[in-house]
Design a protein around this motif. Sequence first.
Motif, PDB file in Angstrom:
ATOM      1  N   ALA A 192      -1.941  -5.463  -5.302  1.00  0.00           N
ATOM      2  CA  ALA A 192      -1.654  -5.734  -3.898  1.00  0.00           C
ATOM      3  C   ALA A 192      -0.833  -7.003  -3.779  1.00  0.00           C
ATOM      4  O   ALA A 192      -0.996  -7.938  -4.570  1.00  0.00           O
ATOM      5  N   VAL A 193       0.047  -7.037  -2.776  1.00  0.00           N
ATOM      6  CA  VAL A 193       0.838  -8.235  -2.485  1.00  0.00           C
ATOM      7  C   VAL A 193       0.002  -9.134  -1.590  1.00  0.00           C
ATOM      8  O   VAL A 193      -0.400  -8.736  -0.491  1.00  0.00           O
ATOM      9  N   ALA A 247      -1.906  -9.362  -6.885  1.00  0.00           N
ATOM     10  CA  ALA A 247      -3.275  -9.541  -7.385  1.00  0.00           C
ATOM     11  C   ALA A 247      -3.923  -8.188  -7.659  1.00  0.00           C
ATOM     12  O   ALA A 247      -3.522  -7.154  -7.091  1.00  0.00           O
ATOM     13  N   ASP A 248      -4.917  -8.199  -8.517  1.00  0.00           N
ATOM     14  CA  ASP A 248      -5.700  -6.996  -8.811  1.00  0.00           C
ATOM     15  C   ASP A 248      -6.973  -7.054  -7.979  1.00  0.00           C
ATOM     16  O   ASP A 248      -7.811  -7.942  -8.176  1.00  0.00           O
ATOM     17  N   LEU A 249      -7.132  -6.123  -7.036  1.00  0.00           N
ATOM     18  CA  LEU A 249      -8.268  -6.115  -6.122  1.00  0.00           C
ATOM     19  C   LEU A 249      -9.044  -4.810  -6.242  1.00  0.00           C
ATOM     20  O   LEU A 249      -8.499  -3.797  -6.702  1.00  0.00           O
ATOM     21  N   PRO A 250     -10.301  -4.791  -5.806  1.00  0.00           N
ATOM     22  CA  PRO A 250     -11.068  -3.543  -5.828  1.00  0.00           C
ATOM     23  C   PRO A 250     -10.464  -2.492  -4.889  1.00  0.00           C
ATOM     24  O   PRO A 250      -9.908  -2.839  -3.840  1.00  0.00           O
ATOM     25  N   VAL A 251     -10.554  -1.243  -5.269  1.00  0.00           N
ATOM     26  CA  VAL A 251     -10.106  -0.156  -4.393  1.00  0.00           C
ATOM     27  C   VAL A 251     -11.090  -0.046  -3.226  1.00  0.00           C
ATOM     28  O   VAL A 251     -12.298   0.059  -3.446  1.00  0.00           O
ATOM     29  N   PRO A 252     -10.622  -0.097  -1.985  1.00  0.00           N
ATOM     30  CA  PRO A 252     -11.533  -0.066  -0.833  1.00  0.00           C
ATOM     31  C   PRO A 252     -12.094   1.334  -0.586  1.00  0.00           C
ATOM     32  O   PRO A 252     -11.462   2.342  -0.924  1.00  0.00           O
ATOM     33  N   GLU A 253     -13.283   1.381  -0.012  1.00  0.00           N
ATOM     34  CA  GLU A 253     -13.923   2.642   0.335  1.00  0.00           C
ATOM     35  C   GLU A 253     -13.853   2.871   1.848  1.00  0.00           C
ATOM     36  O   GLU A 253     -14.072   1.938   2.618  1.00  0.00           O
ATOM     37  N   THR A 277      -1.126  -3.289   4.179  1.00  0.00           N
ATOM     38  CA  THR A 277      -0.712  -2.018   3.589  1.00  0.00           C
ATOM     39  C   THR A 277       0.094  -2.182   2.309  1.00  0.00           C
ATOM     40  O   THR A 277       0.413  -1.186   1.654  1.00  0.00           O
ATOM     41  N   GLN A 278       0.435  -3.416   1.951  1.00  0.00           N
ATOM     42  CA  GLN A 278       1.239  -3.645   0.753  1.00  0.00           C
ATOM     43  C   GLN A 278       0.324  -3.707  -0.470  1.00  0.00           C
ATOM     44  O   GLN A 278       0.167  -4.735  -1.136  1.00  0.00           O
ATOM     45  N   SER A 279      -0.286  -2.585  -0.740  1.00  0.00           N
ATOM     46  CA  SER A 279      -1.247  -2.449  -1.832  1.00  0.00           C
ATOM     47  C   SER A 279      -1.204  -1.007  -2.321  1.00  0.00           C
ATOM     48  O   SER A 279      -0.635  -0.138  -1.653  1.00  0.00           O
ATOM     49  N   GLU A 280      -1.802  -0.754  -3.462  1.00  0.00           N
ATOM     50  CA  GLU A 280      -1.772   0.616  -3.979  1.00  0.00           C
ATOM     51  C   GLU A 280      -2.645   1.556  -3.155  1.00  0.00           C
ATOM     52  O   GLU A 280      -2.364   2.763  -3.097  1.00  0.00           O
ATOM     53  N   TYR A 281      -3.661   1.013  -2.519  1.00  0.00           N
ATOM     54  CA  TYR A 281      -4.512   1.800  -1.619  1.00  0.00           C
ATOM     55  C   TYR A 281      -4.817   0.962  -0.378  1.00  0.00           C
ATOM     56  O   TYR A 281      -4.934  -0.265  -0.460  1.00  0.00           O
ATOM     57  N   VAL A 282      -4.953   1.625   0.757  1.00  0.00           N
ATOM     58  CA  VAL A 282      -5.381   0.939   1.970  1.00  0.00           C
ATOM     59  C   VAL A 282      -6.294   1.883   2.748  1.00  0.00           C
ATOM     60  O   VAL A 282      -6.091   3.098   2.761  1.00  0.00           O
ATOM     61  N   VAL A 283      -7.310   1.307   3.354  1.00  0.00           N
ATOM     62  CA  VAL A 283      -8.212   2.070   4.228  1.00  0.00           C
ATOM     63  C   VAL A 283      -7.893   1.712   5.670  1.00  0.00           C
ATOM     64  O   VAL A 283      -7.863   0.532   6.034  1.00  0.00           O
TER      65      VAL A 283
END
Length: 308
Positions: free
Chosen positions: A3-4, A18-24, A100-106
């Motif tokens: 994620a940015v 950065a490397d962050l947890p994937v959100p649920e 939203t500038q991440s590999e996943y967004v909830v």
Amino acid sequence: MRAVTITSFGGPDALTVADLPVPEPGDGEVRVRVLAAAVHPLDVVARSGFLGPMLPAGPRYVLGADVVGTVDAVAPDVRGFSVGQRVVGMSNWPDTKRGTQSEYVVLPADVLALAPAASDPAAAATLPLNALTALQGIDLLALPAGSTLAVTGAAGGVGGFALELARLRGLKTVGIAGPKDESFVTERGATFVARSEDVAAAVRSVVPDGVDGLLDAAAIGAPALGAVRDDGAYTGVTPPFPPPGERGVRTAVVFARGIGEQLAELVALVDKGELTLRTPRTFSFERAGEAHGALAEGGTRGGVVLTP
């Protein structure tokens, strides 16, 4: 997930991947695997630390409001979306800080819509904030069909959509832009007015009595009010406050909100060829600083988009 992010304010070098947890996803929410996320002036302002109490220093923030991606997970109570669908959406970032500038967004399901059917993800990612700002700004003006609307910054992201949306509502349009953008403005059915230091005089040279309303996509502010007739209307795009009214001119400022139903209407117009997407400049997450620099330089008519 990558994620940015920012953890401190400053120039483009304040951005880190950065490397962050994937959100649920929680109730009413959808997880989107991001294909493209637009960069807007809001991101530059946030990174620079100019949001004041809206953005306290210290926490790690993920930037970005616009997104195009594929549905990756859906909360049990969500209807209308299923895994694998391509969607477009706008995070109400100032309120939620869900970037939203991440590999996943909830995101809440009600800020999403199915993406344009045949559009490149990067181009579609420039639609939500720009087009919703244009749409909601025109709504605030409340002009009846046949009225004349002037749009500053008419060749920009917001302005370009505004010209097309206004024409679809039966409004006559005047587009204020640089000389190199004259054809862009006239192709959208607007009367072209060359950008100048005295925007009011320039507009009144073609509409002597003043326009009925003005959408100030270039954020000119008070000097643009003179282009509007007495008892007309002005809408700005730079919250929190519009310029004070004069001569009975109503003034307001649009603070665009992600609304899935409106976004679906805009997507339908794209699919019908009545709303035009442009090709943006694209950068990887790792080149986010370059993307911010390109946006700050201006002249990126198709917008700036990050891809994972």
